[in-house]
Design an enzyme around this catalytic site. Structure first.
Site, PDB file in Angstrom:
ATOM      1  N   HIS A   4     -11.806  61.422  48.805  1.00  0.00           N
ATOM      2  CA  HIS A   4     -10.727  62.394  48.600  1.00  0.00           C
ATOM      3  C   HIS A   4     -11.072  63.563  49.524  1.00  0.00           C
ATOM      4  O   HIS A   4     -12.029  64.297  49.280  1.00  0.00           O
ATOM      5  CB  HIS A   4     -10.761  62.779  47.115  1.00  0.00           C
ATOM      6  N   HIS A  63     -10.153  66.963  51.818  1.00  0.00           N
ATOM      7  CA  HIS A  63      -9.283  68.100  52.125  1.00  0.00           C
ATOM      8  C   HIS A  63      -9.435  68.411  53.606  1.00  0.00           C
ATOM      9  O   HIS A  63     -10.490  68.197  54.199  1.00  0.00           O
ATOM     10  CB  HIS A  63      -9.642  69.298  51.239  1.00  0.00           C
ATOM     11  N   CYS A 118      -7.858  73.051  44.823  1.00  0.00           N
ATOM     12  CA  CYS A 118      -8.275  73.404  43.466  1.00  0.00           C
ATOM     13  C   CYS A 118      -8.209  74.920  43.284  1.00  0.00           C
ATOM     14  O   CYS A 118      -8.851  75.664  44.031  1.00  0.00           O
ATOM     15  CB  CYS A 118      -9.703  72.904  43.236  1.00  0.00           C
ATOM     16  N   ASN A 131      -4.936  68.770  50.891  1.00  0.00           N
ATOM     17  CA  ASN A 131      -5.525  67.438  51.065  1.00  0.00           C
ATOM     18  C   ASN A 131      -5.140  66.878  52.424  1.00  0.00           C
ATOM     19  O   ASN A 131      -4.170  67.321  53.040  1.00  0.00           O
ATOM     20  CB  ASN A 131      -4.935  66.464  50.025  1.00  0.00           C
TER      21      ASN A 131
HETATM   22  N1  COA Z   1      -5.439  70.216  27.306  1.00  0.00           N
HETATM   23  C1  COA Z   1      -4.803  71.193  26.631  1.00  0.00           C
HETATM   24  N2  COA Z   1      -5.425  72.169  25.966  1.00  0.00           N
HETATM   25  C2  COA Z   1      -6.771  72.159  25.974  1.00  0.00           C
HETATM   26  C3  COA Z   1      -7.496  71.176  26.648  1.00  0.00           C
HETATM   27  C4  COA Z   1      -6.784  70.171  27.358  1.00  0.00           C
HETATM   28  N3  COA Z   1      -7.399  69.218  28.036  1.00  0.00           N
HETATM   29  N4  COA Z   1      -8.802  71.423  26.475  1.00  0.00           N
HETATM   30  C5  COA Z   1      -8.905  72.509  25.724  1.00  0.00           C
HETATM   31  N5  COA Z   1      -7.680  72.964  25.406  1.00  0.00           N
HETATM   32  C6  COA Z   1      -7.322  74.118  24.591  1.00  0.00           C
HETATM   33  C7  COA Z   1      -8.049  74.146  23.276  1.00  0.00           C
HETATM   34  O1  COA Z   1      -7.367  73.417  22.319  1.00  0.00           O
HETATM   35  C8  COA Z   1      -8.059  75.621  22.961  1.00  0.00           C
HETATM   36  O2  COA Z   1      -6.781  76.001  22.531  1.00  0.00           O
HETATM   37  P1  COA Z   1      -6.562  77.248  21.537  1.00  0.00           P
HETATM   38  O3  COA Z   1      -6.975  78.465  22.307  1.00  0.00           O
HETATM   39  O4  COA Z   1      -5.092  77.197  21.282  1.00  0.00           O
HETATM   40  O5  COA Z   1      -7.425  76.941  20.357  1.00  0.00           O
HETATM   41  C9  COA Z   1      -8.252  76.251  24.349  1.00  0.00           C
HETATM   42  O6  COA Z   1      -7.774  75.289  25.280  1.00  0.00           O
HETATM   43  C10 COA Z   1      -9.718  76.565  24.634  1.00  0.00           C
HETATM   44  O7  COA Z   1     -10.480  75.412  24.417  1.00  0.00           O
HETATM   45  P2  COA Z   1     -11.961  75.266  25.018  1.00  0.00           P
HETATM   46  O8  COA Z   1     -12.494  73.905  24.708  1.00  0.00           O
HETATM   47  O9  COA Z   1     -12.783  76.458  24.586  1.00  0.00           O
HETATM   48  O10 COA Z   1     -11.681  75.300  26.543  1.00  0.00           O
HETATM   49  P3  COA Z   1     -12.113  76.364  27.629  1.00  0.00           P
HETATM   50  O11 COA Z   1     -11.377  77.630  27.459  1.00  0.00           O
HETATM   51  O12 COA Z   1     -13.604  76.394  27.699  1.00  0.00           O
HETATM   52  O13 COA Z   1     -11.520  75.661  28.950  1.00  0.00           O
HETATM   53  C11 COA Z   1     -10.945  73.582  29.980  1.00  0.00           C
HETATM   54  C12 COA Z   1     -12.020  74.414  29.352  1.00  0.00           C
HETATM   55  C13 COA Z   1     -11.624  72.363  30.558  1.00  0.00           C
HETATM   56  C14 COA Z   1      -9.933  73.177  28.951  1.00  0.00           C
HETATM   57  C15 COA Z   1     -10.209  74.379  31.082  1.00  0.00           C
HETATM   58  O14 COA Z   1     -11.163  75.041  31.851  1.00  0.00           O
HETATM   59  C16 COA Z   1      -9.374  73.494  31.959  1.00  0.00           C
HETATM   60  O15 COA Z   1      -8.338  72.995  31.577  1.00  0.00           O
HETATM   61  N6  COA Z   1      -9.793  73.287  33.215  1.00  0.00           N
HETATM   62  C17 COA Z   1      -9.085  72.427  34.141  1.00  0.00           C
HETATM   63  C18 COA Z   1      -9.164  73.033  35.489  1.00  0.00           C
HETATM   64  C19 COA Z   1      -8.391  72.219  36.474  1.00  0.00           C
HETATM   65  O16 COA Z   1      -7.379  71.604  36.204  1.00  0.00           O
HETATM   66  N7  COA Z   1      -8.854  72.250  37.743  1.00  0.00           N
HETATM   67  C20 COA Z   1      -8.216  71.551  38.784  1.00  0.00           C
HETATM   68  C21 COA Z   1      -8.404  70.090  38.743  1.00  0.00           C
HETATM   69  S1  COA Z   1      -9.933  69.604  39.403  1.00  0.00           S
HETATM   70 ZN    ZN Z   2      -8.650  67.852  45.731  1.00  0.00          ZN
END
Ligand code: COA
Ligand code: ZN
Length: 306
Positions: free
Chosen positions: A206, A208, A239, A248
């Site tokens: 993958h 970029h 990202c 990408n």
């Molecule tokens: N989908 C939807 N909601 C989610 C979730 C998911 N996969 N994972 C956690 N949550 C929600 C929890 O239910 C909680 O909700 P609330 O505040 O209503 O209770 C809230 O998010 C916080 O949960 P927590 O486990 O403490 O998560 P966090 O705040 O530590 O965040 C991630 C961690 C992983 C959820 C977040 O950083 C994330 O989604 N990252 C993705 C980043 C991304 O997409 N990057 C690009 C792609 S590589």
């Molecule tokens: Zn990427």
């Protein structure tokens, strides 16, 4: 040079591309782009991600995007990216059969992206594997060639996450150059070493195109026998949790390159271009695609490449 005869393309524009767009894209437009790209002939597609809507508001309609594919042949080819078990639960509930679980080789990027250390993310991967033994799981190994925070990522870090995933029975691993810093010699070295240690793994890349080397890196990977690439229509992508990341490798540029090398993809480059044009006209999103910016029909006429 000995290249693979056939390459499989996994389109990631609707996930990696759209996640980098701040302005809301209508769900119906996302769905139409997904369908048009499947119709162009890609083997697989990351159609969305089940991440926290607070982290990426653009992905909050993941369930609707996946549900729109139900009853079509595309659902079996659709991946959703997930950062944790909660994301996997949501994806599977909505009918996804293929999960891309993202873990970064570098700790700083994994903390920024999913708020876990790579070891904690591997534990989450283990829970997902146990909960869904029937579901296909790909490890999307981010920052495999460099990290926006830590710079060089030692090979041991890459190896640790790979080994952890292999222990869990994962056979599908994508090496992601999240910020487009890889160079061909590095691609050759890393791919050769990993393939030697884990010949049973289905490796993909993958890339970029941040520094313009994605095509050169593709050729280096092809020489090492890599026959699967992830690309994004229109060269969209990046990202939001990796400063400096840009688009990408564009799907149309990849297909053009592979066509010209005589490598079969099953993807119709003109249909990808048309899908990109539709996407740009409806959403205003545009990335960096070289092929899309030239008078393509004149170039292809008489060359038998389309
Ligand atoms: N989908 C939807 N909601 C989610 C979730 C998911 N996969 N994972 C956690 N949550 C929600 C929890 O239910 C909680 O909700 P609330 O505040 O209503 O209770 C809230 O998010 C916080 O949960 P927590 O486990 O403490 O998560 P966090 O705040 O530590 O965040 C991630 C961690 C992983 C959820 C977040 O950083 C994330 O989604 N990252 C993705 C980043 C991304 O997409 N990057 C690009 C792609 S590589
Ligand atoms: Zn990427």
């Amino acid at each position: 040079m000995k290249f693979p005869k056939k390459v499989r393309i996994c389109e990631v524009g609707p996930r990696d591309g759209f996640q980098s767009v701040v302005q809301w894209i209508e769900t119906s437009d996302k769905i139409e782009v997904v369908k048009r790209l499947f119709e162009a002939g890609v083997d697989l597609m990351e159609v969305t991600s089940f991440v926290s809507p607070k982290a990426i508001p653009q992905m909050q309609d993941a369930a609707e995007v996946v549900q729109s594919l139900k009853g079509t042949p595309y659902i079996g080819k659709a991946f959703a990216l997930v950062p944790n078990k909660k994301g996997a639960d949501r994806a599977v509930e909505n009918g996804i059969n293929r999960l891309a679980v993202v873990i970064s080789a570098s700790e700083a990027h994994n903390m920024s992206n999913v708020r876990k250390t790579p070891a904690q993310s591997l534990k989450e991967l283990s829970e997902i594997r146990k909960a869904y033994p029937q579901i296909h799981i790909k490890l999307s190994l981010a920052t495999a060639f460099g990290c926006p925070f830590e710079g060089e990522v030692p090979m041991e870090r890459v190896q640790e996450v790979v080994d952890g995933a292999v222990t869990l029975g994962i056979h599908d691993i994508c090496l992601c150059d999240t910020i487009g810093v890889a160079v061909p010699t590095q691609v050759s070295r890393i791919v050769a070493e990993l393939k030697l240690n884990h010949p049973q793994i289905d490796w993909s890349l993958h890339l970029h195109n941040t520094r313009g080397l994605a095509a050169a890196n593709t050729v280096a990977a092809l020489e090492e026998g890599i026959d699967r690439f992830e690309t994004a229509a229109g060269g969209l992508g990046g990202c939001p949790f990796a400063p400096g990341a840009s688009g990408n490798m564009a799907t149309e540029d990849m297909v053009y390159l592979l066509d010209e090398l005589g490598i079969v993809t099953g993807v119709n480059v003109n249909k990808v271009i048309a899908a990109t044009e539709f996407m740009t006209s409806r959403t205003g999103c545009s990335g960096d695609s070289k092929i899309n910016s030239v008078t393509i029909h004149k170039i292809f006429q008489g060359r038998g490449a389309v």
